[in-house]
Design an enzyme around this catalytic site. Structure first.
Site, mmCIF file in Angstrom:
data_model
loop_
_atom_site.group_PDB
_atom_site.id
_atom_site.type_symbol
_atom_site.label_atom_id
_atom_site.label_comp_id
_atom_site.label_asym_id
_atom_site.label_seq_id
_atom_site.Cartn_x
_atom_site.Cartn_y
_atom_site.Cartn_z
ATOM 1 N N ASP A 1 0.835 -1.207 0.000
ATOM 2 C CA ASP A 1 0.000 0.000 0.000
ATOM 3 C C ASP A 1 0.875 1.265 0.000
ATOM 4 O O ASP A 1 1.927 1.295 0.655
ATOM 5 C CB ASP A 1 -0.861 -0.059 1.278
ATOM 6 N N HIS A 2 0.452 2.283 -0.692
ATOM 7 C CA HIS A 2 1.161 3.575 -0.736
ATOM 8 C C HIS A 2 2.663 3.428 -0.978
ATOM 9 O O HIS A 2 3.471 3.988 -0.217
ATOM 10 C CB HIS A 2 0.932 4.384 0.550
ATOM 11 N N HIS B 1 -7.410 9.676 5.520
ATOM 12 C CA HIS B 1 -6.852 8.627 6.377
ATOM 13 C C HIS B 1 -7.005 8.999 7.854
ATOM 14 O O HIS B 1 -6.974 10.170 8.211
ATOM 15 C CB HIS B 1 -5.363 8.446 6.074
ATOM 16 N N GLY B 2 -7.126 7.992 8.702
ATOM 17 C CA GLY B 2 -7.178 8.224 10.147
ATOM 18 C C GLY B 2 -8.597 8.501 10.621
ATOM 19 O O GLY B 2 -9.551 8.454 9.834
ATOM 20 N N HIS C 1 -9.778 4.933 -0.154
ATOM 21 C CA HIS C 1 -8.852 4.927 0.987
ATOM 22 C C HIS C 1 -9.549 5.602 2.161
ATOM 23 O O HIS C 1 -10.591 6.234 2.004
ATOM 24 C CB HIS C 1 -7.573 5.691 0.617
ATOM 25 N N GLY C 2 -8.928 5.500 3.341
ATOM 26 C CA GLY C 2 -9.465 6.212 4.507
ATOM 27 C C GLY C 2 -10.795 5.664 4.963
ATOM 28 O O GLY C 2 -11.713 6.416 5.296
ATOM 29 N N GLY C 3 -10.913 4.331 5.004
ATOM 30 C CA GLY C 3 -12.195 3.711 5.353
ATOM 31 C C GLY C 3 -12.624 3.928 6.800
ATOM 32 O O GLY C 3 -13.819 3.880 7.103
ATOM 33 N N ASN D 1 -10.005 0.444 1.727
ATOM 34 C CA ASN D 1 -8.843 0.302 2.615
ATOM 35 C C ASN D 1 -9.215 0.661 4.051
ATOM 36 O O ASN D 1 -9.779 1.735 4.306
ATOM 37 C CB ASN D 1 -7.728 1.254 2.173
ATOM 38 N N THR E 1 -6.723 2.338 10.396
ATOM 39 C CA THR E 1 -6.866 2.836 11.772
ATOM 40 C C THR E 1 -7.925 2.061 12.562
ATOM 41 O O THR E 1 -7.722 1.773 13.750
ATOM 42 C CB THR E 1 -7.223 4.341 11.738
#
Ligand code: 13P
Length: 280
Positions: free
Chosen positions: A81-82, A177-178, A205-207, A227, A230
């Site tokens: 990832d990333h 994200h987060g 992203h950032g689910g 994704n 956290t």
């Protein structure tokens, strides 16, 4: 069994559900996620981001992720990832990851296209898939940067896809994200414009912190890989804390069990929302 990400995502695209791409940090988290996958008969993706390798070295956790996927009775892809550097992306491919992401979202558009294309060609040599990103997802994978959201332009997404032919495309529609400071206001109007232009599955992203209703709406409008990082780490921490509070930890292996349980609970919750139970 270890599979390619494209295999999982093309079925998800046809049958209109999403596959969870769960970030892992250690063996207990991997086991918890794969227990949930087996229990629900679901496919899944195990992933680790390049920024996390200072905690979980790639040459240790990478082979463990690949071995865990191979030992699962369900189809599991292993994803880098990333990816930021060609060196680490190549190491992941050598270890046997079946897909890699090149995150060039902060590069000028042409550079993002050319570098993503280069990584896509590299991944093909290993029969692996490649994910690219266009637009800026907010925050950063490990919370070290506070990147503002910059929603994907549908026209740029189309051009990026035509130039790179990535196997999956991450878009920015107000996600970050987060843990969100305020409930996100996802731009389904933008997602609706992007989906018809791109034949590859789209990635969210950032689910963490997105509501079940918003997840379902995202899937309806074209997202097929989600994704989650956290939320897993928080769930593991919470499970361990509760076990200490209830005095059910009487030695290291109770701690190990509480970690597995935390990762399991979080994966179960997301698998149900993503509609992928029974699709493995
Ligand atoms: P969260 O930490 O918000 O779940 O984001 C995960 C992610 O997008 C990893 O690429």
């Amino acid at each position: 069994m270890l599979v390619k990400m494209s295999e999982l995502l093309s079925k998800a695209q046809k049958e209109k559900y999403a596959v969870g791409s769960f970030s892992v940090a250690n063996m207990e988290i991997i086991i918890g996620i794969l227990n949930a996958v087996e229990k629900t008969g679901s496919p899944a993706i195990l992933q680790i981001a390049e920024v996390r390798l200072n905690h979980s070295p790639l040459d240790i956790i990478g082979p463990m992720m690949v071995a865990a996927a191979k030992s699962s009775p369900m189809p599991v892809a292993v994803h880098f990832d990333h990816g930021k550097t060609e060196e680490k992306i190549k190491s992941a491919l050598e270890i046997g990851f079946t897909s890699v992401m090149f995150d060039g979202s902060h590069l000028p558009f042409d550079e993002n296209c050319s570098q993503t294309k280069k990584i896509k060609t590299l991944a093909e040599k290993y029969s692996a898939c490649c994910e690219g990103e266009i637009g800026w997802v907010g925050g950063s994978e490990d919370g070290s940067e506070d990147i503002a959201v910059n929603c994907t332009s549908p026209a740029q997404a189309k051009e990026f896809f035509e130039k790179t032919r990535v196997d999956a495309l991450a878009v920015a529609i107000g996600n970050a994200h987060g843990n969100y400071k305020h409930a996100p206001n996802l731009r389904f109007d933008i997602l609706n414009q992007i989906t018809p232009l791109i034949s590859a599955p789209l990635v969210l992203h950032g689910g963490t912190g997105i509501s079940p209703d918003d997840f379902r709406k995202c899937i309806k409008y074209g997202i097929h890989k989600i994704n989650i990082a956290t939320a897993t780490f928080d769930s593991v921490e919470q499970s361990v804390r509760q076990a200490y509070q209830s005095k059910s930890i009487n030695g290291y292996y109770d701690l190990h069990t509480a970690e597995i349980q935390g990762a399991y609970n979080n994966a179960m919750r997301h698998i149900e929302i993503f509609g992928c139970a029974g699709k493995g």
